[in-house]
Design a protein around this motif. Structure first.
Motif, PDB file in Angstrom:
ATOM      1  N   THR A 104      -8.580  -1.400   1.095  1.00  0.00           N
ATOM      2  CA  THR A 104      -7.429  -1.560   2.245  1.00  0.00           C
ATOM      3  C   THR A 104      -7.995  -1.426   3.626  1.00  0.00           C
ATOM      4  O   THR A 104      -7.869  -2.130   4.502  1.00  0.00           O
TER       5      THR A 104
ATOM      6  N   ASP B 278       1.100  10.127   1.343  1.00  0.00           N
ATOM      7  CA  ASP B 278      -0.343  10.767   1.402  1.00  0.00           C
ATOM      8  C   ASP B 278      -1.361  10.005   0.715  1.00  0.00           C
ATOM      9  O   ASP B 278      -2.246   9.806   1.439  1.00  0.00           O
ATOM     10  N   GLU B 279      -1.166   9.409  -0.301  1.00  0.00           N
ATOM     11  CA  GLU B 279      -1.866   8.440  -0.815  1.00  0.00           C
ATOM     12  C   GLU B 279      -2.264   7.376  -0.062  1.00  0.00           C
ATOM     13  O   GLU B 279      -3.515   6.867   0.115  1.00  0.00           O
TER      14      GLU B 279
ATOM     15  N   VAL C 198       0.680  -1.302  -0.048  1.00  0.00           N
ATOM     16  CA  VAL C 198      -0.013  -0.121   0.090  1.00  0.00           C
ATOM     17  C   VAL C 198       0.914   1.323  -0.027  1.00  0.00           C
ATOM     18  O   VAL C 198       0.617   2.199  -0.627  1.00  0.00           O
TER      19      VAL C 198
ATOM     20  N   SER D 158       3.523   1.836  -1.313  1.00  0.00           N
ATOM     21  CA  SER D 158       4.247   2.049  -2.528  1.00  0.00           C
ATOM     22  C   SER D 158       3.544   3.181  -3.303  1.00  0.00           C
ATOM     23  O   SER D 158       4.158   3.563  -4.427  1.00  0.00           O
ATOM     24  N   VAL D 159       2.432   3.701  -3.028  1.00  0.00           N
ATOM     25  CA  VAL D 159       2.063   4.738  -3.741  1.00  0.00           C
ATOM     26  C   VAL D 159       2.158   6.148  -2.868  1.00  0.00           C
ATOM     27  O   VAL D 159       1.496   6.881  -3.388  1.00  0.00           O
ATOM     28  N   GLY D 160       3.034   5.961  -2.147  1.00  0.00           N
ATOM     29  CA  GLY D 160       3.500   7.202  -1.276  1.00  0.00           C
ATOM     30  C   GLY D 160       2.729   7.592  -0.024  1.00  0.00           C
ATOM     31  O   GLY D 160       1.519   6.766  -0.030  1.00  0.00           O
TER      32      GLY D 160
ATOM     33  N   ARG E 268      -9.641   3.056  -8.311  1.00  0.00           N
ATOM     34  CA  ARG E 268      -9.211   2.898  -6.897  1.00  0.00           C
ATOM     35  C   ARG E 268      -9.952   3.622  -6.040  1.00  0.00           C
ATOM     36  O   ARG E 268     -10.512   3.431  -4.899  1.00  0.00           O
TER      37      ARG E 268
ATOM     38  N   LEU F 172      -5.587  15.187   4.736  1.00  0.00           N
ATOM     39  CA  LEU F 172      -4.125  15.123   4.561  1.00  0.00           C
ATOM     40  C   LEU F 172      -3.674  16.391   4.939  1.00  0.00           C
ATOM     41  O   LEU F 172      -2.150  16.484   5.281  1.00  0.00           O
TER      42      LEU F 172
ATOM     43  N   PRO G 154      -5.552  12.182  -6.701  1.00  0.00           N
ATOM     44  CA  PRO G 154      -4.532  13.145  -6.448  1.00  0.00           C
ATOM     45  C   PRO G 154      -4.204  13.632  -7.681  1.00  0.00           C
ATOM     46  O   PRO G 154      -4.511  13.076  -8.783  1.00  0.00           O
TER      47      PRO G 154
ATOM     48  N   VAL H 198       1.130   8.759  -7.394  1.00  0.00           N
ATOM     49  CA  VAL H 198       2.300   7.824  -7.737  1.00  0.00           C
ATOM     50  C   VAL H 198       1.928   6.332  -8.090  1.00  0.00           C
ATOM     51  O   VAL H 198       0.915   5.643  -7.347  1.00  0.00           O
ATOM     52  N   VAL H 199       2.322   5.985  -9.136  1.00  0.00           N
ATOM     53  CA  VAL H 199       1.978   4.774  -9.881  1.00  0.00           C
ATOM     54  C   VAL H 199       2.934   3.631  -9.660  1.00  0.00           C
ATOM     55  O   VAL H 199       3.917   3.876 -10.375  1.00  0.00           O
ATOM     56  N   PRO H 200       3.040   2.818  -8.887  1.00  0.00           N
ATOM     57  CA  PRO H 200       3.876   1.861  -8.441  1.00  0.00           C
ATOM     58  C   PRO H 200       4.090   0.753  -9.758  1.00  0.00           C
ATOM     59  O   PRO H 200       3.294   0.348 -10.459  1.00  0.00           O
TER      60      PRO H 200
ATOM     61  N   LEU I 214      -6.141  -1.811  -3.932  1.00  0.00           N
ATOM     62  CA  LEU I 214      -5.710  -0.919  -2.761  1.00  0.00           C
ATOM     63  C   LEU I 214      -6.755   0.065  -2.016  1.00  0.00           C
ATOM     64  O   LEU I 214      -6.816   0.201  -1.121  1.00  0.00           O
TER      65      LEU I 214
ATOM     66  N   LEU J 161      -9.680  10.118  -2.422  1.00  0.00           N
ATOM     67  CA  LEU J 161      -9.036  11.097  -3.110  1.00  0.00           C
ATOM     68  C   LEU J 161      -8.392  10.579  -4.293  1.00  0.00           C
ATOM     69  O   LEU J 161      -7.816   9.407  -4.535  1.00  0.00           O
TER      70      LEU J 161
END
Lengths: 346, 262
Positions: B103, A236-237, A230, A232-234, B152, B52, B83, B87-89, B100, B81
């Motif tokens: 979660t 804040d996310e 989880v 791994s998306v940073g 997501r 946040l 954003p 960030v795309v892993p 995710l 959210l």
């Protein structure tokens, strides 16, 4: 399929290969040495102990296998597993591929603690027998100091914590170097050997000493795999997805550090395992920490025992520093996997 | 009761005041878009509503519950959210990425339940991502990726979704597709949306309400047709704006001296 994450089949194959490596490592750990003892004889001796058949090992061979090689092999499994899983965990929680188990000052703190014991600072206040205890305390003290310096880690960003680790490591290493210089030539040599890491002093008591730490801490790290995925998306996310980031970081840093401190206290500073094994596993099975961490336990354990077999045999009866072997064996292996993978991707 | 209730929200970063006592109430099942020039405080407002950013003073409540008083897991059940720069892993499948969003439901020690997987499959279907389910999310095109991020957020099954410039980097068709998908969620599922957008025409077309934010404060607040025609809007952007009615749709065009005429 192009752009698809590694399949289950691939993960199964890698896991199978890891298990084979582990069995090979155990066999080498018990069978290989200055006195060659066949695996068949070791196996029949185990069966004899279970009441099946009769012994084929002489009392001397039995002592070599069960009192010298077996504890060393088991300790190697524990140390390799812990360093590898701690390294993988640090890489995940700090989202930093260069992270290793020594990131937050564990190595510098343990080194200082061990040096204090070996150099006999204070004339009899600390003796060489205290080496594991002081190394352990030093390692944990260093991480605690990093946590405080890095703005109570839980709330500060990971880079603040890493920089705190750099500062603490620099400070403690300079103190360690200073103390080392004050010692006799013999103690300087012993400190040097300790810093390079070795399993030569392994015994069943050292195995029992670190086993609980490794069992608990490695389990916590492996269980954190989903949380690290989880993350791994940073930050804040992952917070917005419901991950209690600060708490997760505290728990996994505590578990990785405690486990690393325990193994370092008995085996010294074995380098390279904690950074290369998780990366090797990542190249083979992809980026999910739910796969990387359990496989790092397996591969790390096998890798370290195989390296130790090399370390204690190539220049027998003297030994190569284990840290040297892990780098010499690990770096080419890593490069090969990296180039193979690049070829399959392009 | 409003779905989102922002009261006296002040957010500071060092000496700078990013939001200065913002009051905003958004009805459930409606779409409110925040517009305003760069540096107006739009992202700060969205992040504060997502929990946040800690306010210096004031409160943000969702469904009557103060979100900064909640833990992460409870909050993730109230607001999702999207954003501006997700960030795309690399190496994660689209399904795993959308999962995710669940979660908060299954926790970090358990695998997604059958119900979680059903929700994810349903969202993938709704956003036309099912055929990409096994793909590495990092290899998707910009439009597909942004749909995965929205998926997501929808998988979180929250009453409120906040989006910060969700159409950044998308071509026109993908911008419209994404906003239309979201509009359908508002209409069919009663979702409440708070979004920021730079494109005033698109903002006006898809939202029920436009709010102009400038220097951390609300300047205009009303129906899109009124806000886009208000002279204050052009003044805050420092531009001359023309609103053209194209078959009932307002198109906002900046009037610039022709380059070729010079």
């Amino acid at each position: 399929m192009i752009g698809a994450p590694p399949s289950r089949r691939r993960v199964a194959v890698v896991t199978g290969a890891g298990l084979v490596a582990l069995v090979a490592a155990v066999a080498c750990g018990l069978g290989v040495g200055p006195t060659p003892i066949g695996l068949g004889r070791i196996a029949t001796s185990i069966l004899a102990d279970l009441g099946l058949g009769h012994r084929t090992l002489s009392p001397l061979d039995a002592t070599i296998v069960w009192q010298l090689r077996a504890p060393r092999m088991v300790l190697g499994l524990l140390v390799g597993a812990m360093l590898a899983v701690a390294g993988g965990t640090y890489q995940g929680v700090f989202r930093n591929p260069l992270a290793d188990p020594y990131l937050l000052g564990v190595a510098a703190g343990a080194g200082l603690g061990a040096t204090i014991a070996i150099v006999d600072v204070g004339g009899g206040l600390a003796t060489p027998t205290w080496t594991p205890a002081l190394a352990f305390v030093g390692a944990l003290g260093a991480v605690a100091l990093t946590w405080v310096v890095g703005g109570r880690g839980a709330h500060a960003g990971p880079s603040t914590l890493i920089l705190g680790g750099v500062a603490v490591a620099a400070l403690l290493t300079s103190a360690q170097t200073f103390l080392q210089q004050q010692g006799s030539p013999t103690s300087i040599a012993r400190v040097y050997i300790w810093l390079l890491g070795s399993l030569a002093t392994a015994s069943w008591s050292s195995v029992l000493l670190v086993l609980p730490y490794v069992a608990v801490c490695a389990s916590v790290c492996v269980a954190a795999g989903r949380a690290l995925d989880v993350l791994s998306v940073g930050e804040d996310e992952s917070r917005s997805l419901g991950l209690p980031v600060s708490r997760v970081r505290l728990v996994v840093v505590a578990a990785s550090s405690l486990g690393t401190a325990a193994v370092v206290s008995v085996a010294g500073l074995i380098g390279f395992v904690g950074i290369i094994v998780p990366h090797l596993v990542r190249l083979l099975v992809g980026t999910s920490y739910r796969r990387i961490l359990p496989l790092s336990v397996l591969v790390g354990a096998a890798f370290l025992v195989l390296c130790d077999t090399v370390a204690r045999t190539v220049l027998a009866p003297s030994e190569l520093p284990l840290g040297v072997v892990t780098a010499v064996v690990g770096a080419p292996a890593f490069v090969v996997v990296l180039s193979l993978r690049r070829r399959t991707v392009t | 009761m409003s779905a989102i209730e922002v009261a006296g929200l002040t957010v500071r970063a060092g000496e700078a005041t990013l939001l200065a006592g913002v009051d905003l109430a958004i009805e459930a099942g409606t779409w409110c878009t925040i517009v305003g020039p760069n540096g107006a405080g739009k992202t700060t407002l969205v992040e504060a509503v997502a929990g946040l950013r800690r306010p210096a003073s004031g409160t943000v409540s969702i469904g009557g519950r103060e979100i900064h008083a909640m833990g992460e897991r409870a909050r993730a059940g109230c607001v999702a959210l999207v954003p501006q720069h997700p960030v795309v892993p690399p190496g994660m499948s689209v399904t795993a990425y959308v999962e995710l969003g669940r979660t908060a439901y299954h926790g970090v020690l358990r695998a997604p339940s059958a119900r979680d997987r059903d929700v994810v499959a349903d969202v993938l279907e709704r956003l036309d991502l099912a055929r990409l389910a096994g793909r590495d999310v990092a290899t998707l095109s910009g439009g597909e990726r942004q749909r995965a991020v929205l998926a997501r957020a929808l998988a979180q099954a929250t009453p409120v979704v906040v989006l910060d410039e969700p159409t950044t980097g998308l071509d026109l068709r993908h911008q419209v597709t994404l906003l239309a998908l979201l509009r359908r969620e508002v209409a069919e599922c009663g979702l409440t949306v708070l979004a920021t957008l730079h494109d005033l025409s698109l903002a006006g077309q898809f939202a029920d309400r436009l709010v102009l934010l400038d220097r951390g404060d609300i300047v205009l607040d009303g129906a899109p047709r009124e806000v886009v025609r208000h002279e204050e809007l052009a003044r805050r952007y420092g531009l001359t704006l023309r609103v053209v009615d194209v078959d009932g749709t307002d198109v906002v065009v900046p009037v610039v001296p022709s380059v070729t005429a010079r």
